[in-house]
Design an enzyme around this catalytic site. Structure first.
Site, mmCIF file in Angstrom:
data_model
loop_
_atom_site.group_PDB
_atom_site.id
_atom_site.type_symbol
_atom_site.label_atom_id
_atom_site.label_comp_id
_atom_site.label_asym_id
_atom_site.label_seq_id
_atom_site.Cartn_x
_atom_site.Cartn_y
_atom_site.Cartn_z
ATOM 1 N N ARG A 56 0.821 -1.233 0.000
ATOM 2 C CA ARG A 56 0.000 0.000 0.000
ATOM 3 C C ARG A 56 0.847 1.273 0.000
ATOM 4 N NH1 ARG A 56 -3.193 -2.930 3.721
ATOM 5 N NH2 ARG A 56 -4.939 -3.862 2.644
ATOM 6 N N LYS A 59 4.207 11.620 -11.115
ATOM 7 C CA LYS A 59 3.370 10.775 -11.968
ATOM 8 C C LYS A 59 4.115 9.471 -12.196
ATOM 9 C CE LYS A 59 0.619 13.866 -14.834
ATOM 10 N NZ LYS A 59 0.333 14.255 -16.231
ATOM 11 N N GLU A 92 12.124 18.283 -24.303
ATOM 12 C CA GLU A 92 11.343 18.605 -23.094
ATOM 13 C C GLU A 92 11.919 19.852 -22.401
ATOM 14 O OE1 GLU A 92 8.538 17.091 -22.399
ATOM 15 O OE2 GLU A 92 8.650 14.992 -23.044
ATOM 16 N N LYS A 94 9.008 23.074 -13.706
ATOM 17 C CA LYS A 94 8.045 21.989 -13.460
ATOM 18 C C LYS A 94 7.577 22.010 -12.004
ATOM 19 C CE LYS A 94 6.725 17.276 -14.221
ATOM 20 N NZ LYS A 94 6.942 16.006 -14.888
ATOM 21 N N GLU A 152 -3.120 17.736 -11.745
ATOM 22 C CA GLU A 152 -3.505 18.116 -13.110
ATOM 23 C C GLU A 152 -5.000 18.349 -13.273
ATOM 24 O OE1 GLU A 152 -1.273 16.185 -16.266
ATOM 25 O OE2 GLU A 152 -2.978 16.450 -17.592
ATOM 26 N N ARG A 165 -1.376 22.220 -14.598
ATOM 27 C CA ARG A 165 -0.361 21.212 -14.912
ATOM 28 C C ARG A 165 -0.493 20.724 -16.356
ATOM 29 N NH1 ARG A 165 2.042 16.299 -11.111
ATOM 30 N NH2 ARG A 165 3.427 15.480 -12.715
ATOM 31 N N ASN A 176 1.703 19.562 -21.063
ATOM 32 C CA ASN A 176 1.412 18.702 -22.215
ATOM 33 C C ASN A 176 1.550 19.447 -23.536
ATOM 34 O OD1 ASN A 176 0.802 16.540 -20.518
ATOM 35 N ND2 ASN A 176 -1.284 17.302 -20.221
ATOM 36 N N HIS A 235 1.943 17.587 -26.706
ATOM 37 C CA HIS A 235 1.704 16.171 -26.417
ATOM 38 C C HIS A 235 0.444 15.615 -27.064
ATOM 39 C CE1 HIS A 235 5.046 16.737 -23.749
ATOM 40 N NE2 HIS A 235 5.008 15.496 -23.340
ATOM 41 N N HIS A 279 1.356 12.230 -28.759
ATOM 42 C CA HIS A 279 0.787 10.932 -28.404
ATOM 43 C C HIS A 279 0.139 10.277 -29.618
ATOM 44 C CE1 HIS A 279 0.646 12.186 -23.909
ATOM 45 N NE2 HIS A 279 1.792 11.633 -24.227
ATOM 46 N N HIS A 291 9.968 9.333 -27.717
ATOM 47 C CA HIS A 291 8.950 10.217 -27.138
ATOM 48 C C HIS A 291 9.321 11.703 -27.310
ATOM 49 C CE1 HIS A 291 5.842 11.735 -24.530
ATOM 50 N NE2 HIS A 291 6.742 12.296 -23.741
HETATM 51 N N1 LIG Z 1 6.194 10.432 -15.226
HETATM 52 C C1 LIG Z 1 6.272 11.484 -15.993
HETATM 53 O O1 LIG Z 1 5.907 12.601 -15.598
HETATM 54 C C2 LIG Z 1 6.833 11.345 -17.372
HETATM 55 C C3 LIG Z 1 7.136 12.496 -18.124
HETATM 56 C C4 LIG Z 1 7.726 12.317 -19.381
HETATM 57 C C5 LIG Z 1 7.983 11.047 -19.857
HETATM 58 N N2 LIG Z 1 7.671 9.951 -19.093
HETATM 59 C C6 LIG Z 1 7.970 8.583 -19.564
HETATM 60 O O2 LIG Z 1 9.377 8.452 -19.668
HETATM 61 C C7 LIG Z 1 9.667 7.412 -20.599
HETATM 62 C C8 LIG Z 1 10.798 7.836 -21.493
HETATM 63 O O3 LIG Z 1 11.936 8.076 -20.697
HETATM 64 P P1 LIG Z 1 13.403 8.106 -21.329
HETATM 65 O O4 LIG Z 1 13.387 8.956 -22.529
HETATM 66 O O5 LIG Z 1 14.344 8.384 -20.249
HETATM 67 O O6 LIG Z 1 13.542 6.621 -21.898
HETATM 68 P P2 LIG Z 1 14.248 5.317 -21.291
HETATM 69 O O7 LIG Z 1 13.995 5.181 -19.858
HETATM 70 O O8 LIG Z 1 13.830 4.194 -22.192
HETATM 71 O O9 LIG Z 1 15.786 5.631 -21.502
HETATM 72 C C9 LIG Z 1 16.287 5.772 -22.817
HETATM 73 C C10 LIG Z 1 17.407 4.773 -23.098
HETATM 74 O O10 LIG Z 1 18.612 5.285 -22.554
HETATM 75 C C11 LIG Z 1 19.215 4.325 -21.679
HETATM 76 N N3 LIG Z 1 19.894 5.110 -20.655
HETATM 77 C C12 LIG Z 1 19.324 5.884 -19.686
HETATM 78 N N4 LIG Z 1 20.262 6.561 -19.023
HETATM 79 C C13 LIG Z 1 21.460 6.228 -19.575
HETATM 80 C C14 LIG Z 1 22.795 6.637 -19.343
HETATM 81 N N5 LIG Z 1 23.113 7.550 -18.443
HETATM 82 N N6 LIG Z 1 23.770 6.069 -20.097
HETATM 83 C C15 LIG Z 1 23.465 5.170 -21.069
HETATM 84 N N7 LIG Z 1 22.217 4.772 -21.357
HETATM 85 C C16 LIG Z 1 21.228 5.291 -20.614
HETATM 86 C C17 LIG Z 1 18.082 3.454 -21.224
HETATM 87 O O11 LIG Z 1 18.537 2.178 -20.824
HETATM 88 C C18 LIG Z 1 17.206 3.400 -22.474
HETATM 89 O O12 LIG Z 1 17.718 2.442 -23.378
HETATM 90 C C19 LIG Z 1 8.375 7.135 -21.342
HETATM 91 O O13 LIG Z 1 7.848 5.904 -20.912
HETATM 92 C C20 LIG Z 1 7.455 8.274 -20.931
HETATM 93 O O14 LIG Z 1 6.096 7.888 -20.896
HETATM 94 C C21 LIG Z 1 7.108 10.086 -17.873
#
Ligand SMILES: NC(=O)c1ccc[n+]([C@@H]2O[C@H](COP(=O)([O-])OP(=O)(O)OC[C@H]3O[C@@H](n4cnc5c(N)ncnc54)[C@H](O)[C@@H]3O)[C@@H](O)[C@H]2O)c1
Length: 371
Positions: free
Chosen positions: A125, A147, A189, A231, A241, A245, A249, A252, A256, A270
Site C-alpha cells: 500500500r 506521476k 522537453e 516543473k 492536473e 499542470r 502537455n 503532447h 501521443h 517520445h
Molecule cells: N512520469 C512522468 O511525468 C513522465 C514524463 C515524461 C515522460 N515519461 C515517460 O518516460 C519514458 C521515457 O523516458 P526516457 O526517454 O528516459 O527513456 P528510457 O527510460 O527508455 O531511456 C532511454 C534509453 O537510454 C538508456 N539510458 C538511460 N540513461 C542512460 C545513461 N546515463 N547512459 C546510457 N544509457 C542510458 C536506457 O537504458 C534506455 O535504453 C516514457 O515511458 C514516458 O512515458 C514520464
C-alpha cells in the site's frame, strides 16, 4: 558537492528536494541517508545502466554510508513499462522480504522511473522511493512531479498513480554515456519549458543549446535546474492536473497521436514526437491568428538546429493523415469529456489551454503533415 544546485518541490508534507550537479553519485549515500527510513534500499535499474560504471559508483557510495542495498535489473526499453514486468518486480521484492521501511531507488531513464515509482506506490500500500534519473528526459521531466505508471494494452500510461518521491538526485556526469539521440530527445522537453512560460530561457537555449548538446556540463546543469524549477512551480500549483499542470502537455496531444500510430520504439522516440508536436502546436496557433508566424518559425528552426524532427512527413510519409491523427487524438487520455484539449500559444512563453479549435484548420494542418 559544492557545484550542486538544490531546489524544493513545495507540496506541504510531501515536499522534497531535487539536487542537480556533477559527481553526485559519489555523494548519493550521504544524501539518501538523510531521507531514508531505517531500513534497506532496493535499486531498480536496467541492463544498460548496469553496463556503464554508474551503478557501481552509486553502490560504492551507499556502502560508504553503511546503507544496506540490493539491486533488481530489468530489460531496457518502453516494453518494460508493462504489467508483466511490474508483476515480476513485485514478486522479486516480496520474495526477498521487503518491508514498509524499504525504500526503492529508481536508477535509470523515464521507463525505470515510471515503473519503479508505480511499484513503490502499490507495494504494501505504498513504500518510499527516490528518483536517481540518468537520462536528460528523466532529469528534466519524468523524475519530478510524482506521476508514475505503466502502459496498458489500450494505451500508454493508462495504469498509474500519483506518488511523490522523497528525493531526486540528478548527476550530470551520467549524461556522458547517454546515446546522443536520447540526449536530443530529452532536449525537446527542456525547450518545452521555455515555450510554456519562460521566454528568456528559450532565448538562452537559442544561444547555449548547441553547447549543452555537445556535453557542456555547466550548460546542462543550468538547463536541468531551470526545467526542474519550472516543473516544480507548476506541480506545486496543481499537483493532480486539474488545470495548470496540463500546460506541461504542450505538443503532447499531437505527440501521443504520432506515437500511437507509429508504435512505441526506435522509429520515433517520445521526445522526438514532442518536438514534432510542439512545432504543430505553434503552427496551429499561428494559423488560428493567435501567435505571430515568426514565433512558430523560431520554434521550428531551433528544434531543427538541435537535430530534432520537425516535419512528420520526413518521419513516416503518408502515415499521419488527418483521419488517423484525429482518431488517435480522441483516444488519448487527455481528452476531457469527449473534447480534444490543446495547449496553444499566444507566442513563445505564452502557452494556454483550450478546447476551442477549428476542426477545419486542424484537419488542413494535419493533412499537410501526412505528405
Ligand atoms: N512520469 C512522468 O511525468 C513522465 C514524463 C515524461 C515522460 N515519461 C515517460 O518516460 C519514458 C521515457 O523516458 P526516457 O526517454 O528516459 O527513456 P528510457 O527510460 O527508455 O531511456 C532511454 C534509453 O537510454 C538508456 N539510458 C538511460 N540513461 C542512460 C545513461 N546515463 N547512459 C546510457 N544509457 C542510458 C536506457 O537504458 C534506455 O535504453 C516514457 O515511458 C514516458 O512515458 C514520464
Amino acid at each position: 558537492m559544492s557545484n550542486a544546485a538544490r531546489l524544493t518541490v513545495e507540496l506541504a508534507e510531501r515536499s522534497y528536494d531535487i539536487v542537480v550537479g556533477p559527481g553526485l553519485l559519489e555523494h548519493a549515500g550521504g544524501e539518501l541517508a538523510a531521507v531514508l527510513r531505517r531500513g534497506d534500499l532496493v535499486i531498480v535499474t536496467d541492463t544498460n545502466l548496469e553496463k556503464t560504471g554508474h551503478l557501481r559508483r552509486l553502490e560504492a557510495s551507499l556502502d560508504a554510508a553503511s546503507l544496506r542495498h540490493r539491486r533488481v535489473v530489468l530489460p531496457p526499453g518502453e516494453a518494460s513499462k508493462s504489467m508483466a514486468q511490474l508483476d515480476k518486480l513485485l514478486d522479486s521484492l516480496l520474495e526477498s522480504g521487503v518491508e514498509r521501511s524499504t525504500t526503492i531507488a529508481a536508477f535509470g531513464g523515464g521507463v525505470i522511473g515510471d515503473l519503479a515509482g508505480f511499484c513503490a506506490a502499490v507495494l504494501l500500500r505504498g513504500v518510499d522511493y527516490v528518483q536517481i534519473p540518468t537520462s536528460l528526459l528523466a532529469q528534466v521531466d519524468s523524475a519530478v512531479g510524482g506521476k508514475t505508471g505503466i502502459n496498458a494494452r489500450h494505451g500508454k500510461n493508462l495504469i498509474g498513480a500519483f506518488h511523490q518521491p522523497k528525493l531526486v538526485i540528478s548527476d550530470t556526469d551520467v549524461l556522458r554515456t547517454l546515446p546522443p539521440r536520447e540526449l536530443r530527445a530529452g532536449y525537446a522537453e527542456v525547450v518545452k519549458y521555455g515555450l510554456i512560460d519562460r521566454p528568456d530561457f528559450f532565448a538562452w537555449l537559442e544561444q547555449n543549446g548547441q553547447a549543452l548538446l555537445a556535453g557542456d556540463a555547466a550548460a546542462q546543469q543550468h538547463a536541468i535546474v531551470t526545467s526542474c524549477a519550472a516543473k516544480a512551480e507548476i506541480v506545486a500549483a496543481d499537483e493532480r492536473e486539474t488545470d495548470r499542470r496540463a500546460l506541461l502537455n504542450l505538443g503532447h496531444t499531437f505527440a501521443h497521436a504520432y506515437e500511437a500510430i507509429i508504435g512505441y520504439g526506435d522509429t520515433l522516440l517520445h521526445g522526438e514526437a514532442v518536438a514534432l508536436g510542439m512545432v504543430q502546436a505553434f503552427e496551429l496557433s499561428a494559423r488560428l491568428g493567435l501567435c505571430p508566424a515568426a514565433d512558430a518559425v523560431r520554434v521550428r528552426e531551433h528544434l531543427a538546429a538541435a537535430g530534432l524532427p520537425t516535419d512528420p512527413r520526413a518521419v513516416a510519409p503518408g502515415r499521419f493523415d488527418a483521419e488517423r491523427m484525429l482518431n488517435a487524438m480522441s483516444r488519448d487520455k487527455k481528452v476531457a469529456s469527449g473534447r480534444r484539449r490543446f495547449v496553444l500559444a499566444y507566442g513563445i512563453g505564452k502557452a494556454f489551454l483550450t478546447d476551442d479549435v477549428s476542426e477545419a484548420v486542424l484537419r488542413r494542418l494535419l493533412d499537410e503533415g501526412a505528405g
